[in-house]
Design a protein around this motif. Sequence first.
Motif, PDB file in Angstrom:
ATOM      1  N   LEU A   1      -1.665  53.845   0.885  1.00  0.00           N
ATOM      2  CA  LEU A   1       0.053  55.196   0.958  1.00  0.00           C
ATOM      3  C   LEU A   1       0.342  56.406   2.069  1.00  0.00           C
ATOM      4  O   LEU A   1      -1.034  57.629   1.835  1.00  0.00           O
ATOM      5  N   PRO A   2       0.494  56.353   3.039  1.00  0.00           N
ATOM      6  CA  PRO A   2       0.681  57.194   4.600  1.00  0.00           C
ATOM      7  C   PRO A   2       1.122  58.262   4.278  1.00  0.00           C
ATOM      8  O   PRO A   2       0.587  58.881   4.868  1.00  0.00           O
ATOM      9  N   HIS A   3       1.568  59.313   2.824  1.00  0.00           N
ATOM     10  CA  HIS A   3       2.339  60.179   3.001  1.00  0.00           C
ATOM     11  C   HIS A   3       1.350  60.917   2.127  1.00  0.00           C
ATOM     12  O   HIS A   3       1.837  62.231   1.539  1.00  0.00           O
ATOM     13  N   LEU A   4       0.452  60.340   1.106  1.00  0.00           N
ATOM     14  CA  LEU A   4      -0.106  60.893   0.332  1.00  0.00           C
ATOM     15  C   LEU A   4      -1.325  62.451   0.778  1.00  0.00           C
ATOM     16  O   LEU A   4      -1.997  62.195   1.892  1.00  0.00           O
ATOM     17  N   GLU A   5      -1.142  63.237   0.142  1.00  0.00           N
ATOM     18  CA  GLU A   5      -1.283  64.674   0.631  1.00  0.00           C
ATOM     19  C   GLU A   5      -2.422  65.712  -0.281  1.00  0.00           C
ATOM     20  O   GLU A   5      -3.408  65.739  -0.038  1.00  0.00           O
ATOM     21  N   GLU A   6      -2.205  64.995  -1.700  1.00  0.00           N
ATOM     22  CA  GLU A   6      -2.894  65.852  -2.474  1.00  0.00           C
ATOM     23  C   GLU A   6      -3.541  64.732  -3.187  1.00  0.00           C
ATOM     24  O   GLU A   6      -2.885  63.665  -4.223  1.00  0.00           O
ATOM     25  N   LEU A   7      -4.935  65.093  -4.040  1.00  0.00           N
ATOM     26  CA  LEU A   7      -5.066  63.791  -4.392  1.00  0.00           C
ATOM     27  C   LEU A   7      -6.298  65.225  -5.888  1.00  0.00           C
ATOM     28  O   LEU A   7      -7.802  65.173  -5.662  1.00  0.00           O
ATOM     29  N   HIS A   8      -6.082  64.871  -7.087  1.00  0.00           N
ATOM     30  CA  HIS A   8      -6.964  65.265  -8.237  1.00  0.00           C
ATOM     31  C   HIS A   8      -7.485  64.489  -8.849  1.00  0.00           C
ATOM     32  O   HIS A   8      -6.473  64.281 -10.108  1.00  0.00           O
ATOM     33  N   LEU A   9      -8.515  64.543  -9.275  1.00  0.00           N
ATOM     34  CA  LEU A   9      -8.690  63.105 -10.384  1.00  0.00           C
ATOM     35  C   LEU A   9     -10.014  63.808 -11.276  1.00  0.00           C
ATOM     36  O   LEU A   9     -11.064  65.248 -10.846  1.00  0.00           O
ATOM     37  N   THR A  10     -10.307  62.811 -12.220  1.00  0.00           N
ATOM     38  CA  THR A  10     -11.182  63.460 -13.161  1.00  0.00           C
ATOM     39  C   THR A  10     -12.117  62.411 -13.815  1.00  0.00           C
ATOM     40  O   THR A  10     -10.442  61.403 -14.486  1.00  0.00           O
ATOM     41  N   TYR A  11     -13.058  62.293 -13.776  1.00  0.00           N
ATOM     42  CA  TYR A  11     -13.558  61.121 -14.760  1.00  0.00           C
ATOM     43  C   TYR A  11     -13.486  60.856 -15.416  1.00  0.00           C
ATOM     44  O   TYR A  11     -15.083  61.785 -15.772  1.00  0.00           O
ATOM     45  N   GLY A  12     -13.072  60.903 -16.317  1.00  0.00           N
ATOM     46  CA  GLY A  12     -13.463  60.825 -18.612  1.00  0.00           C
ATOM     47  C   GLY A  12     -12.561  60.146 -19.233  1.00  0.00           C
ATOM     48  O   GLY A  12     -11.582  59.576 -18.678  1.00  0.00           O
ATOM     49  N   VAL A  13     -12.495  60.803 -20.446  1.00  0.00           N
ATOM     50  CA  VAL A  13     -11.361  60.025 -21.001  1.00  0.00           C
ATOM     51  C   VAL A  13     -11.242  60.803 -21.879  1.00  0.00           C
ATOM     52  O   VAL A  13     -11.342  62.404 -22.583  1.00  0.00           O
ATOM     53  N   LYS A  14      -9.146  61.296 -21.953  1.00  0.00           N
ATOM     54  CA  LYS A  14      -8.666  62.428 -22.725  1.00  0.00           C
ATOM     55  C   LYS A  14      -8.299  61.311 -24.427  1.00  0.00           C
ATOM     56  O   LYS A  14      -8.410  60.465 -24.520  1.00  0.00           O
ATOM     57  N   ASP A  15      -8.446  62.510 -25.029  1.00  0.00           N
ATOM     58  CA  ASP A  15      -8.410  61.918 -26.539  1.00  0.00           C
ATOM     59  C   ASP A  15      -9.431  61.030 -27.137  1.00  0.00           C
ATOM     60  O   ASP A  15      -8.590  59.948 -27.966  1.00  0.00           O
ATOM     61  N   CYS A  16     -10.574  61.064 -26.951  1.00  0.00           N
ATOM     62  CA  CYS A  16     -10.937  59.670 -27.969  1.00  0.00           C
ATOM     63  C   CYS A  16     -11.014  60.176 -28.517  1.00  0.00           C
ATOM     64  O   CYS A  16     -11.826  58.733 -29.830  1.00  0.00           O
ATOM     65  N   GLY A  17     -11.621  61.224 -29.362  1.00  0.00           N
ATOM     66  CA  GLY A  17     -11.687  61.375 -30.409  1.00  0.00           C
ATOM     67  C   GLY A  17     -12.779  60.886 -31.236  1.00  0.00           C
ATOM     68  O   GLY A  17     -13.951  61.336 -30.719  1.00  0.00           O
ATOM     69  N   MET A  18     -12.289  60.299 -32.445  1.00  0.00           N
ATOM     70  CA  MET A  18     -13.971  59.726 -32.863  1.00  0.00           C
ATOM     71  C   MET A  18     -14.575  58.663 -32.475  1.00  0.00           C
ATOM     72  O   MET A  18     -15.472  57.820 -32.468  1.00  0.00           O
ATOM     73  N   ASN A  19     -13.781  58.420 -31.390  1.00  0.00           N
ATOM     74  CA  ASN A  19     -14.287  56.806 -30.571  1.00  0.00           C
ATOM     75  C   ASN A  19     -15.619  57.558 -29.398  1.00  0.00           C
ATOM     76  O   ASN A  19     -15.983  56.796 -28.363  1.00  0.00           O
ATOM     77  N   PHE A  20     -15.437  59.154 -29.270  1.00  0.00           N
ATOM     78  CA  PHE A  20     -16.516  59.722 -28.462  1.00  0.00           C
ATOM     79  C   PHE A  20     -18.386  59.195 -28.717  1.00  0.00           C
ATOM     80  O   PHE A  20     -18.540  58.679 -29.067  1.00  0.00           O
ATOM     81  N   GLU A  21     -18.406  58.365 -26.751  1.00  0.00           N
ATOM     82  CA  GLU A  21     -19.846  57.733 -26.145  1.00  0.00           C
ATOM     83  C   GLU A  21     -19.452  58.803 -24.962  1.00  0.00           C
ATOM     84  O   GLU A  21     -18.935  59.227 -24.282  1.00  0.00           O
ATOM     85  N   TRP A  22     -21.027  59.289 -25.116  1.00  0.00           N
ATOM     86  CA  TRP A  22     -21.445  60.107 -23.800  1.00  0.00           C
ATOM     87  C   TRP A  22     -20.817  59.015 -22.230  1.00  0.00           C
ATOM     88  O   TRP A  22     -20.138  58.834 -21.242  1.00  0.00           O
ATOM     89  N   ASN A  23     -21.124  57.951 -22.423  1.00  0.00           N
ATOM     90  CA  ASN A  23     -20.871  56.637 -20.904  1.00  0.00           C
ATOM     91  C   ASN A  23     -18.967  56.757 -20.925  1.00  0.00           C
ATOM     92  O   ASN A  23     -18.853  56.142 -19.795  1.00  0.00           O
ATOM     93  N   LEU A  24     -18.259  57.696 -21.804  1.00  0.00           N
ATOM     94  CA  LEU A  24     -16.594  57.301 -20.779  1.00  0.00           C
ATOM     95  C   LEU A  24     -16.580  57.923 -20.306  1.00  0.00           C
ATOM     96  O   LEU A  24     -15.905  58.263 -19.579  1.00  0.00           O
ATOM     97  N   PHE A  25     -17.644  58.606 -19.954  1.00  0.00           N
ATOM     98  CA  PHE A  25     -17.684  59.753 -19.077  1.00  0.00           C
ATOM     99  C   PHE A  25     -18.357  60.307 -17.643  1.00  0.00           C
ATOM    100  O   PHE A  25     -19.229  61.134 -16.989  1.00  0.00           O
ATOM    101  N   ASN A  26     -19.017  58.890 -17.657  1.00  0.00           N
ATOM    102  CA  ASN A  26     -19.708  58.170 -16.109  1.00  0.00           C
ATOM    103  C   ASN A  26     -18.918  58.549 -15.189  1.00  0.00           C
ATOM    104  O   ASN A  26     -18.509  57.116 -14.750  1.00  0.00           O
ATOM    105  N   PHE A  27     -19.224  58.940 -14.425  1.00  0.00           N
ATOM    106  CA  PHE A  27     -19.133  58.604 -12.599  1.00  0.00           C
ATOM    107  C   PHE A  27     -19.460  58.392 -11.639  1.00  0.00           C
ATOM    108  O   PHE A  27     -21.310  58.664 -11.796  1.00  0.00           O
ATOM    109  N   THR A  28     -19.934  56.864 -11.875  1.00  0.00           N
ATOM    110  CA  THR A  28     -21.104  56.004 -11.610  1.00  0.00           C
ATOM    111  C   THR A  28     -20.855  56.682 -10.061  1.00  0.00           C
ATOM    112  O   THR A  28     -20.448  56.753  -9.329  1.00  0.00           O
ATOM    113  N   TYR A  29     -22.369  56.184  -9.324  1.00  0.00           N
ATOM    114  CA  TYR A  29     -22.651  55.775  -7.652  1.00  0.00           C
ATOM    115  C   TYR A  29     -21.937  55.333  -7.389  1.00  0.00           C
ATOM    116  O   TYR A  29     -21.067  55.945  -5.996  1.00  0.00           O
TER     117      TYR A  29
END
Length: 431
Positions: free
Chosen positions: A178-206
């Motif tokens: 993407l040659p014109h990309l100027e802004e990148l906003h990231l969050t590694y996680g899962v939204k609205d996982c509700g009852m399926n919550f597990e900690w490993n859904l939020f692992n931003f690995t090495y």
Amino acid sequence: HYTHRIIEDPEWSLATVPHLTELCLQHIVHNFEKNPILDRLLPEHQRKVLDRLSTGLPLTVTANLISNEDYWKRCCTERWQVCDISNYGDSWKRMFFERHLENILKRFIPNTTDPNQVLELIPLCKDYVRKLEVDQFLPPVKVDQKEERDDLSDTGSEFGLSEVSVHHYDLGVLITALPHLEELHLTYGVKDCGMNFEWNLFNFTYQDCCNLAVAVKMCHNLKVFKLTRSKVDDDKTRLLVRNLLDHPCLVELNLSHNLIRDKGARAVGKLINRSRLEILDLCNNQICHLGAQALAQALAENSTLTSLNLRLNCVEDEGGEAIGRALLTNTTLKSIHLGSNNLSEPTATLFSQVLAQNTTLTSINFSCNHLGLDGGKQLLDGLADNKALTEFDLRLAEVGQETEYLIHQIVWANREAARLGSLQHPSTKPL
């Protein structure tokens, strides 16, 4: 005898017979997917065709052919309830492609979703995407996880899950294309996982971090990089910084709401003076006095940074004083946020000198600290001849009501003077 009778339809009118032009335009609209005729039409005919085209046409047909903003406005408003184009450079087409791409990335499941869904979009959207905000990355689906969990005890189950690798979609191929990309906003996680919550859904690995760092290094036009709420620790911070050193365009870095400690802060300190950074946000991490001292050392030599946010860390007075000393020599920083950092009177004492000498700082935030009554008085003394400061947040800093009021009066007068000055000299007003 022949009787001559004329039978007429009283409803018949020449006006109801469609013109040949109209029939042709209808035909073009109906067959647009197979035969997209647009450029060869007269402007008024083009408008008629565009007004009638379905927003469900394949992007392979419309992306690089239709530039008409009204068409893309229909595409956006039919798909999303809230559409504010001021966030997209006032372009409906840009909004459509950025949001469309973001939606695909938020729903991408590694090893399940076909990567071609993203790759095929690149030639269609690369000229229009300038910013990507992806606040969710899904991990791969683990089929055998249920049986695995049943076989293990509670503690074993947790250990078993943490061992499973959950690498996310690698953005590399996409963002480097993407040659014109100027802004990148990231969050590694899962939204609205509700009852399926597990900690490993939020692992931003090495591995995720490696992939991202290499990709960001290749984004030569990237100006703003935000990686928030993603459990970025010291090692990942150092890896990111290594790839961001000497970046030609990066002016804003936001690593707030992560797990950065002193070693990570030291790495960021090195980045401050080997980049063109103007805005740095490290809010809500775990930076203590050693990290703050490293940042202060960089700040003392720096001439590009204008805003530093260290809210919700634990730099304490050793860190606060170090930053204060740096601000006795720094002449570019305009805004510093040290709210909720366990600061007390010694930091206030040093900052009273800063207020007396520094003519660049316009905004200081000391909210939610323990500066105390004497600390407040010293800040008030330091402000006596200060004409630069236009914002000073001392809420819940325990400086006393009277002191807070008197400080507010001085700051308000400075703000009014700045406002009148900018009215008299509009050319010097910041853009």
